[in-house]
Scaffold this active site. Structure first.
Site, mmCIF file in Angstrom:
data_model
loop_
_atom_site.group_PDB
_atom_site.id
_atom_site.type_symbol
_atom_site.label_atom_id
_atom_site.label_comp_id
_atom_site.label_asym_id
_atom_site.label_seq_id
_atom_site.Cartn_x
_atom_site.Cartn_y
_atom_site.Cartn_z
ATOM 1 C CB THR A 1 4.007 82.837 19.543
ATOM 2 O OG1 THR A 1 4.464 84.325 19.337
ATOM 3 C CG2 THR A 1 2.841 83.071 18.110
ATOM 4 C CB VAL A 2 3.913 78.143 20.347
ATOM 5 C CG1 VAL A 2 3.062 76.544 20.183
ATOM 6 C CG2 VAL A 2 4.179 78.379 18.627
ATOM 7 C CE LYS B 1 10.680 75.610 14.527
ATOM 8 N NZ LYS B 1 9.527 76.640 13.742
ATOM 9 C CB VAL C 1 6.741 69.779 10.614
ATOM 10 C CG1 VAL C 1 6.942 70.024 9.058
ATOM 11 C CG2 VAL C 1 7.832 69.139 11.107
ATOM 12 N N GLY D 1 6.789 92.262 11.260
ATOM 13 C CA GLY D 1 6.617 91.064 12.124
ATOM 14 C C GLY D 1 6.585 89.782 11.493
ATOM 15 C CD GLU E 1 11.764 85.226 14.861
ATOM 16 O OE1 GLU E 1 12.311 86.011 15.892
ATOM 17 O OE2 GLU E 1 10.728 84.540 15.098
ATOM 18 C CE LYS F 1 9.199 74.749 10.451
ATOM 19 N NZ LYS F 1 8.755 75.986 9.923
ATOM 20 N N GLY G 1 2.221 80.761 13.808
ATOM 21 C CA GLY G 1 1.259 82.035 14.202
ATOM 22 C C GLY G 1 0.553 81.138 15.399
HETATM 23 N N1 LIG Z 1 5.888 81.105 16.519
HETATM 24 C C1 LIG Z 1 5.325 80.420 15.594
HETATM 25 O O1 LIG Z 1 4.573 80.427 14.563
HETATM 26 C C2 LIG Z 1 5.834 78.923 15.767
HETATM 27 C C3 LIG Z 1 5.358 77.716 14.785
HETATM 28 C C4 LIG Z 1 5.723 76.539 15.146
HETATM 29 C C5 LIG Z 1 6.632 76.225 15.975
HETATM 30 N N2 LIG Z 1 7.252 77.082 16.883
HETATM 31 C C6 LIG Z 1 7.997 76.507 18.089
HETATM 32 O O2 LIG Z 1 7.471 76.967 19.053
HETATM 33 C C7 LIG Z 1 8.379 77.021 20.184
HETATM 34 C C8 LIG Z 1 7.826 78.392 20.979
HETATM 35 O O3 LIG Z 1 7.921 79.681 20.088
HETATM 36 P P1 LIG Z 1 7.314 80.864 20.449
HETATM 37 O O4 LIG Z 1 7.164 81.395 19.018
HETATM 38 O O5 LIG Z 1 5.857 80.483 21.092
HETATM 39 O O6 LIG Z 1 8.082 81.780 21.085
HETATM 40 P P2 LIG Z 1 8.056 82.876 22.220
HETATM 41 O O7 LIG Z 1 6.747 83.854 21.622
HETATM 42 O O8 LIG Z 1 9.076 83.714 22.204
HETATM 43 O O9 LIG Z 1 7.596 82.250 23.571
HETATM 44 C C9 LIG Z 1 8.423 81.684 24.414
HETATM 45 C C10 LIG Z 1 7.852 81.417 25.970
HETATM 46 O O10 LIG Z 1 8.882 80.630 26.576
HETATM 47 C C11 LIG Z 1 9.152 81.435 27.912
HETATM 48 N N3 LIG Z 1 10.575 81.323 28.173
HETATM 49 C C12 LIG Z 1 11.634 81.833 27.654
HETATM 50 N N4 LIG Z 1 12.695 81.448 28.081
HETATM 51 C C13 LIG Z 1 12.292 80.559 29.556
HETATM 52 C C14 LIG Z 1 12.900 79.979 30.672
HETATM 53 N N5 LIG Z 1 14.347 80.049 30.479
HETATM 54 N N6 LIG Z 1 12.252 79.569 31.298
HETATM 55 C C15 LIG Z 1 10.746 79.658 31.453
HETATM 56 N N7 LIG Z 1 10.108 79.985 30.146
HETATM 57 C C16 LIG Z 1 10.857 80.570 29.408
HETATM 58 C C17 LIG Z 1 8.994 82.831 27.569
HETATM 59 O O11 LIG Z 1 8.318 83.707 28.660
HETATM 60 P P3 LIG Z 1 8.138 85.113 28.821
HETATM 61 O O12 LIG Z 1 6.511 84.983 28.077
HETATM 62 O O13 LIG Z 1 7.926 85.550 30.097
HETATM 63 O O14 LIG Z 1 9.079 86.006 27.700
HETATM 64 C C18 LIG Z 1 7.757 82.654 26.551
HETATM 65 O O15 LIG Z 1 6.374 82.617 27.188
HETATM 66 C C19 LIG Z 1 9.664 77.446 19.470
HETATM 67 O O16 LIG Z 1 10.153 75.903 19.659
HETATM 68 C C20 LIG Z 1 9.354 77.498 17.912
HETATM 69 O O17 LIG Z 1 10.229 76.984 17.095
HETATM 70 C C21 LIG Z 1 6.948 78.389 16.616
#
Ligand SMILES: NC(=O)c1ccc[n+]([C@@H]2O[C@H](COP(=O)([O-])OP(=O)(O)OC[C@H]3O[C@@H](n4cnc5c(N)ncnc54)[C@H](OP(=O)(O)O)[C@@H]3O)[C@@H](O)[C@H]2O)c1
Length: 435
Positions: free
Chosen positions: A13-14, A105, A132, A187, A190, A205, A302
């Site tokens: 996502t990010v 975070k 954050v 969605g 979680e 945060k 998002g």
């Molecule tokens: N989602 C939000 O809105 C949001 C907002 C603020 C902060 N964050 C933070 O941003 C971070 C990422 O969140 P996200 O929602 O983007 O997560 P996500 O959608 O689950 O994406 C995780 C990514 O990491 C990859 N990955 C997982 N394990 C791995 C490994 N061992 N080696 C290499 N790559 C690996 C995954 O690969 P695959 O694509 O192959 O599965 C995927 O591309 C987290 O720290 C979260 O707290 C998220």
């Protein structure tokens, strides 16, 4: 112009949002940085999985540490999450002398000290705007624009999932469990909602915000934390009839000899700006001197909002690399500050109680509060619930002015011991009542 080469760790996502943001505004960003930003490598769990992102020119791998330390990568962008691989790869990147941008975070809240020290020692930047408030700029404002101020309070709605569920509970009158299940189906929550609904995410945060606001080293375990699972439709409705909205607040206050750090549901007067922050929106209010009150508002999560924050950090770091000004804003953390136990916090309170419906009961309860020097701001007597009539009971709701949590708990303990007090049905903190 020499391109600045980017290595992504994670393209979910990010990571995907940040990559897209950098690609879509490539020309403008090249102008703003003075050199093109070129993604050259990315680590993902499964490099063979088909993706909708534009990946031309990017070499995919499943080895995060290899990408983090690759000689042809100038800036590492960590968007994997958690404190496992992400921590190892970020440490390796810093150690290899590369600046790092992260949205993680949990990593920053738990490991700030070692990460900040390492970045400082290696003379590189570590930026975490995306950690954050999603798309809301709050880290850079605290570190830059507000840096001449003494911050007295930071209070925010910084978890979108819980704000979404509480907004729905307020509109529909339906119970938490049902709305959580609906949010999960859409969605917005979680499959394992613990991190959000029990306040862990907001505590991470808040730790980060408080560290920057008060210039001190903190751990997320120092944040007092309560989630939203126990809030009932009855409490939401009564709070509304008294003029309040339920919000999961994250509060950090400087009280001189100690800090207050807490995440818990709170009743916010509907005239307060935070009361109208609904659904997936976040808001953070900073009180500081000399600036006064400043409020930040926007989408708290998002791909697009968080991608904006991460891409913005990448641009700042790239500008620093180009100008040789890396570490212009060192992450030095000041001396440790004491954090107050929850008994010492000062707040106003909402209490809902079933009492015997007899003459003099209200006066007795008021007497208990009076002895503990707790003064009442509002009282509401509702009719007894179905079946209560036979037992001659009534329901009392009151809101107090500010007192310490210890004063409130001692009053409640005394009331619970009285035969006239049949049940305490709701106990919540309020925010902004005496403002
Ligand atoms: N989602 C939000 O809105 C949001 C907002 C603020 C902060 N964050 C933070 O941003 C971070 C990422 O969140 P996200 O929602 O983007 O997560 P996500 O959608 O689950 O994406 C995780 C990514 O990491 C990859 N990955 C997982 N394990 C791995 C490994 N061992 N080696 C290499 N790559 C690996 C995954 O690969 P695959 O694509 O192959 O599965 C995927 O591309 C987290 O720290 C979260 O707290 C998220």
């Amino acid at each position: 112009l020499n391109a600045i080469r980017l290595g992504f760790l994670g393209l979910g996502t990010v990571g995907g949002g940040a990559l897209t943001a950098l690609q879509e505004e490539h020309e403008a960003i090249t102008r703003r940085v003075g050199a093109p930003l070129t993604p050259v490598r990315a680590a993902v769990r499964d490099p063979r999985r088909p993706r909708t992102l534009r990946l031309d020119g990017i070499e995919l791998s499943s080895d995060a540490v290899a990408v983090a330390t690759a000689p042809d990568v100038d800036i590492v962008i960590e968007c994997i999450g958690g404190e496992g691989v992400a921590r190892v790869a970020v440490m390796a990147a810093l150690e290899a002398g590369k600046s790092v941008v992260t949205a993680n975070k949990e990593l920053i809240a738990k490991h700030s000290r070692e990460l900040f020290e390492l970045a400082d020692r290696r003379g590189v930047d570590l930026a975490f705007e995306g950690s954050v408030g999603g798309g809301i700029p709050i880290i850079q404002p605290l570190r830059h624009g507000l840096t001449a101020n003494r911050v007295s309070q930071v209070v925010g709605i910084i978890n979108g999932t819980t704000n979404y569920i509480l907004s729905l509970m307020t509109r529909s009158g339906e119970p938490f469990d049902k709305l959580l299940a609906e949010a999960q189906a859409k969605g917005y929550a979680e499959a394992d909602p613990t991190d959000d609904v029990d306040g862990h995410d907001a505590a991470y945060k808040l730790t980060i915000l408080a560290m920057l606001a008060f210039d001190t080293a903190l751990g997320q375990e120092q944040v007092y934390r309560e989630g939203i699972r126990n809030i009932t439709p009855a409490d939401i409705a009564l709070a509304r009839s008294l003029g309040y909205r339920f919000k999961l607040l994250a509060i950090a206050r400087d009280r001189g000899q100690h800090l207050e750090l807490r995440v818990h549901p709170a009743l916010v007067p509907e005239s307060h700006p935070l009361a109208s922050v609904n659904d997936v929106f976040n808001a953070i209010m900073v009180e500081a001197s000399p600036v006064g009150q400043v409020m930040f508002y926007g989408r708290g999560a998002g791909a697009d909002p968080t991608g904006s924050a991460v891409a913005g950090d990448v641009i700042q770091v790239a500008r620093n690399l180009r100008s040789g000004g890396v570490r212009r804003f060192p992450l030095a953390v000041g001396e440790r500050r004491a954090v107050a136990p929850v008994e010492a916090i000062e707040s106003s309170y909402y209490v809902r109680m079933e009492v015997a419906d007899r003459a003099g009961v209200l006066a007795m309860l008021a007497g208990v509060l009076g002895r503990h020097e707790v003064s009442i701001a509002q009282v509401l007597q509702t009719k007894g619930q179905a079946g209560d009539a036979a037992a001659h009971s009534a329901e009392l709701v009151w809101v107090t002015h500010e007192c310490t949590e210890a004063q409130m708990q001692q009053s409640l303990a005394e009331m619970r011991a009285m035969p006239e007090c049949l049940e305490v049905r709701g106990f919540y903190r309020c925010f902004g009542v005496d403002a």
